[in-house]
Design a protein around this motif. Structure first.
Motif, PDB file in Angstrom:
ATOM      1  N   ASP A 189     -23.610  33.279 -29.720  1.00 49.54           N
ATOM      2  CA  ASP A 189     -22.351  32.979 -29.036  1.00 49.54           C
ATOM      3  C   ASP A 189     -22.642  32.612 -27.575  1.00 49.54           C
ATOM      4  OD1 ASP A 189     -22.569  35.393 -27.562  1.00 49.54           O
ATOM      5  OD2 ASP A 189     -21.478  36.495 -29.092  1.00 49.54           O
ATOM      6  N   GLU A 190     -21.639  32.035 -26.934  1.00 50.82           N
ATOM      7  CA  GLU A 190     -21.865  31.451 -25.606  1.00 50.82           C
ATOM      8  C   GLU A 190     -22.234  32.488 -24.560  1.00 50.82           C
ATOM      9  OE1 GLU A 190     -23.004  28.782 -24.022  1.00 50.82           O
ATOM     10  OE2 GLU A 190     -21.313  27.574 -24.681  1.00 50.82           O
ATOM     11  N   LYS A 191     -21.555  33.621 -24.577  1.00 54.86           N
ATOM     12  CA  LYS A 191     -21.883  34.605 -23.548  1.00 54.86           C
ATOM     13  C   LYS A 191     -23.305  35.136 -23.722  1.00 54.86           C
ATOM     14  CE  LYS A 191     -19.776  38.739 -25.673  1.00 54.86           C
ATOM     15  NZ  LYS A 191     -19.071  38.092 -26.800  1.00 54.86           N
ATOM     16  N   THR A 192     -23.792  35.195 -24.949  1.00 52.75           N
ATOM     17  CA  THR A 192     -25.175  35.615 -25.184  1.00 52.75           C
ATOM     18  C   THR A 192     -26.149  34.562 -24.677  1.00 52.75           C
ATOM     19  OG1 THR A 192     -24.533  36.919 -27.110  1.00 52.75           O
ATOM     20  CG2 THR A 192     -26.843  36.263 -26.969  1.00 52.75           C
ATOM     21  N   ARG A 193     -25.824  33.297 -24.883  1.00 52.21           N
ATOM     22  CA  ARG A 193     -26.700  32.229 -24.376  1.00 52.21           C
ATOM     23  C   ARG A 193     -26.758  32.256 -22.854  1.00 52.21           C
ATOM     24  NH1 ARG A 193     -24.178  28.720 -28.857  1.00 52.21           N
ATOM     25  NH2 ARG A 193     -22.917  27.644 -27.298  1.00 52.21           N
ATOM     26  N   ILE A 194     -25.621  32.495 -22.226  1.00 51.43           N
ATOM     27  CA  ILE A 194     -25.599  32.587 -20.761  1.00 51.43           C
ATOM     28  C   ILE A 194     -26.425  33.792 -20.295  1.00 51.43           C
ATOM     29  CG2 ILE A 194     -24.122  33.021 -18.761  1.00 51.43           C
ATOM     30  CD1 ILE A 194     -21.892  31.537 -20.246  1.00 51.43           C
ATOM     31  N   TYR A 195     -26.196  34.916 -20.943  1.00 48.03           N
ATOM     32  CA  TYR A 195     -26.908  36.153 -20.575  1.00 48.03           C
ATOM     33  C   TYR A 195     -28.421  35.957 -20.682  1.00 48.03           C
ATOM     34  CZ  TYR A 195     -28.410  41.035 -20.742  1.00 48.03           C
ATOM     35  OH  TYR A 195     -29.044  42.228 -20.497  1.00 48.03           O
ATOM     36  N   ASN A 196     -28.874  35.399 -21.791  1.00 47.18           N
ATOM     37  CA  ASN A 196     -30.316  35.221 -21.990  1.00 47.18           C
ATOM     38  C   ASN A 196     -30.900  34.206 -21.014  1.00 47.18           C
ATOM     39  OD1 ASN A 196     -30.416  37.075 -24.080  1.00 47.18           O
ATOM     40  ND2 ASN A 196     -30.041  35.533 -25.669  1.00 47.18           N
TER      41      ASN A 196
END
Length: 577
Positions: A124-131
């Motif tokens: 999901d997008e927030k996970t991609r941003i976080y990573n």
């Protein structure tokens, strides 16, 4: 794709039980019906076609682009209405029309690799941003005032993502997932017992209710299975194979979201090999618009709602009778990528689409500027965009979701963008509202049927029910295509205004439960800008009168668009809604 997460519902199953009886009357196609004739809050499609016939109107073909998970190109009810690129020779491995996409016969798959592989699941997008940003900001003292503007924006986004991810204890997520997996496995065990005792591989909820097991194990399996079905308010005609598949997809999606934060993976880099942060690198993907096995259910269902062949005596009737559906695969199991969405919108416009359906969304959009530019491009080329508002029972006036109509670069709202919530019917869902639908008096324009909606499924001749604003949006798209077919002189802006001003307002005495609430009654008129439900009959009546033609504001003069290639600005990654 905006799934309504099933994990929490499964977790709650042992604690809550909702009594209910299977309906004897078939509700298949209720969304097309008329309230005055059938007592269902549908869109009055047959009355619309009767009116058009009486007016001796003839429709012209309209291309509708469906940005989604894929489509079953072999389906009996869809094959005749699929768009075929007239300038492309199928299967010759040559870009015959010179548009940069080889063998794009039905559209394009922006989630594919040149070697034929496909991205089926993405974080999901927030996970991609976080990573993406954790090495830069995690555990560091940041002097915010000294940051350059782009990095300051990144840091603000990083803080927002961390706040959302940190709002839930990871251990609680793991416990919930474990509970969900155990419950799902129990349901599958029940299903195996029932299949053996009934002597079938497929059965519906209604057939199971009529079946009398001969063993104690069979009786326990029937009780456990039906308990779950009633709690989840599953339609009586829903098949076991569909239900089990949906549950497995939801549980696996939740599992992947958790694991992606702990063990980052990037399927895009592995399979697609594009330079993601360079929008000019746009000729990636492949021509497989169906995508991986089981990926095309959502897009196939959406496509059938818009334009499944009408009056052919099989399957279902779509809303519009003279459409060609162009499939653009941009939605994995997980959040879509902004770059794919932006390029797909431009592909649709360049290849003649007059309406674009987008049944997806998320709550983070780091490359929103790319999507905004594409929406503006569609606006300038007289293309209408219909978007599903989301399925989290959220007020999107308060919590912004994406894509949306606000074009940040231009500091204005797009005039060609319709955001759609999901309505129900008191006889089907107990309320005129869908309990899962997002809403907003300012940012949701209209509602349309979205509960227990029957349409095409992959498999060549399969059909079934899904629900969500993902189903409501294509119903609006179908009506928009109908107007653009029979009244081709209407602009996208005029069609949007007709759709909005021709909505039907439910009687004040009709029960409207606030989304997310089990019992709180709430005025339906306050859930959207129009306070109404889309109605095809009233829309064609208003279009025929053309009483908006002289009053609708046309799109503004073409501004200078922002630069397409922003590769040097390494902004954040994306996250799921």
């Amino acid at each position: 794709m905006m799934h309504r997460g099933i994990v929490l519902a499964i977790v709650a199953l042992p604690l809550f039980f909702s009594e209910g009886n299977a309906q004897n009357e078939s509700t298949n196609g209720w969304h097309l019906r008329d309230y005055s004739q059938d007592s269902y809050y549908g869109i009055s499609i047959n009355k619309a076609y009767t009116f058009l016939k009486e007016k001796h109107k003839a429709g012209k073909p309209v291309i509708v682009a469906v940005l989604d998970s894929g489509v079953d190109t072999t389906h009996e009810d869809l094959r005749p209405v699929l768009w075929r690129n007239p300038k492309e020779i199928p299967g010759n491995g040559i870009d015959d029309d010179g548009n940069g996409y080889i063998d794009d016969v039905y559209g394009w798959n922006f989630l594919g690799g040149k070697d034929g592989r496909d991205v089926s699941r993405a974080p999901d997008e927030k996970t991609r941003i976080y990573n993406r940003l954790k090495l830069k900001f995690a555990g560091k003292q940041i002097d915010t005032p000294s940051l350059p503007a782009p990095e300051k924006d990144q840091y603000t986004l990083w803080q927002k993502v961390c706040a959302e991810i940190g709002s839930k204890d990871p251990m609680d997520e793991r416990v919930e997932l474990l509970y969900a997996e155990v419950t799902a496995k129990a349901l599958k065990r029940h299903n195996l017992v029932l299949c053996r005792e009934m002597g079938v591989e497929e059965y519906t909820v209604n057939k199971l209710e009529q079946f009398v097991p001969q063993t104690r194990q069979g009786r326990e399996a029937k009780l456990g299975y039906l308990k779950f079905m009633k709690f989840m308010k599953v339609d009586g005609e829903e098949k076991n194979v569909t239900i089990i598949s949906e549950i497995e997809e939801e549980v696996e999606g939740q599992k992947a979201a958790i694991e992606a934060r702990e063990n980052p993976f990037d399927p895009r880099a592995e399979i697609i090999h594009d330079d993601y942060y360079n929008l000019a690198d746009r000729f990636y993907g492949n021509s497989d618009v169906m995508g991986p096995a089981n990926s095309s259910k959502h897009g196939t269902h959406v496509s059938g709602l818009i334009g499944a062949v009408r009056n052919n005596g099989i399957g279902v009737d779509g809303v519009a009778d003279n459409v060609k559906i162009m499939m653009l695969r941009v939605v994995p199991d997980g959040d879509e990528y902004d770059k794919d969405v932006a390029l797909a919108i431009r592909y649709a416009v360049d290849n003649g689409a007059k309406v674009i359906n987008m049944s997806f969304g998320k709550y983070f959009s780091p490359e929103k500027r790319w999507v905004d530019s594409a929406v503006k491009y569609a606006e300038l080329h007289d293309v209408l965009i219909v978007h599903a508002s989301g399925n989290e029972s959220t007020d999107v006036d308060v919590k912004e979701n994406y894509p949306n109509c606000f074009l940040k670069q231009w500091r204005t709202n797009a005039t060609n963008f319709i955001n759609v919530g999901a309505s129900g019917d008191p006889k089907i869902s107990g309320s005129i509202t869908a309990e899962f639908s997002n809403y907003g008096k300012e940012k949701v324009d209209v509602f349309a049927p979205g509960v227990r909606i029957y349409s095409t499924f992959p498999g060549g001749n399969h059909y079934g029910n899904l629900q969500g604003t993902s189903m409501a949006a294509p119903i609006v798209t179908g009506v928009a295509a109908l107007l653009r077919s029979y009244y081709p002189d209407l602009t996208a802006v005029q069609v949007k205004k007709i759709l909005e001003e021709s909505t039907i307002k439910p009687d004040a005495t009709v029960i409207s439960i606030k989304p997310g609430s089990k019992s709180e009654e709430f005025p339906f008129s306050l859930l959207s800008k129009t306070g109404g439900i889309i109605n095809a009959y009233q829309a064609v009546v208003d279009a025929d009168a053309a009483r908006f033609a002289s009053t609708v504001t046309e799109p503004p003069a073409k501004p200078t668009p922002p630069a397409a290639n922003t590769a040097t600005q390494k902004t954040t990654t994306k996250t799921k809604k």
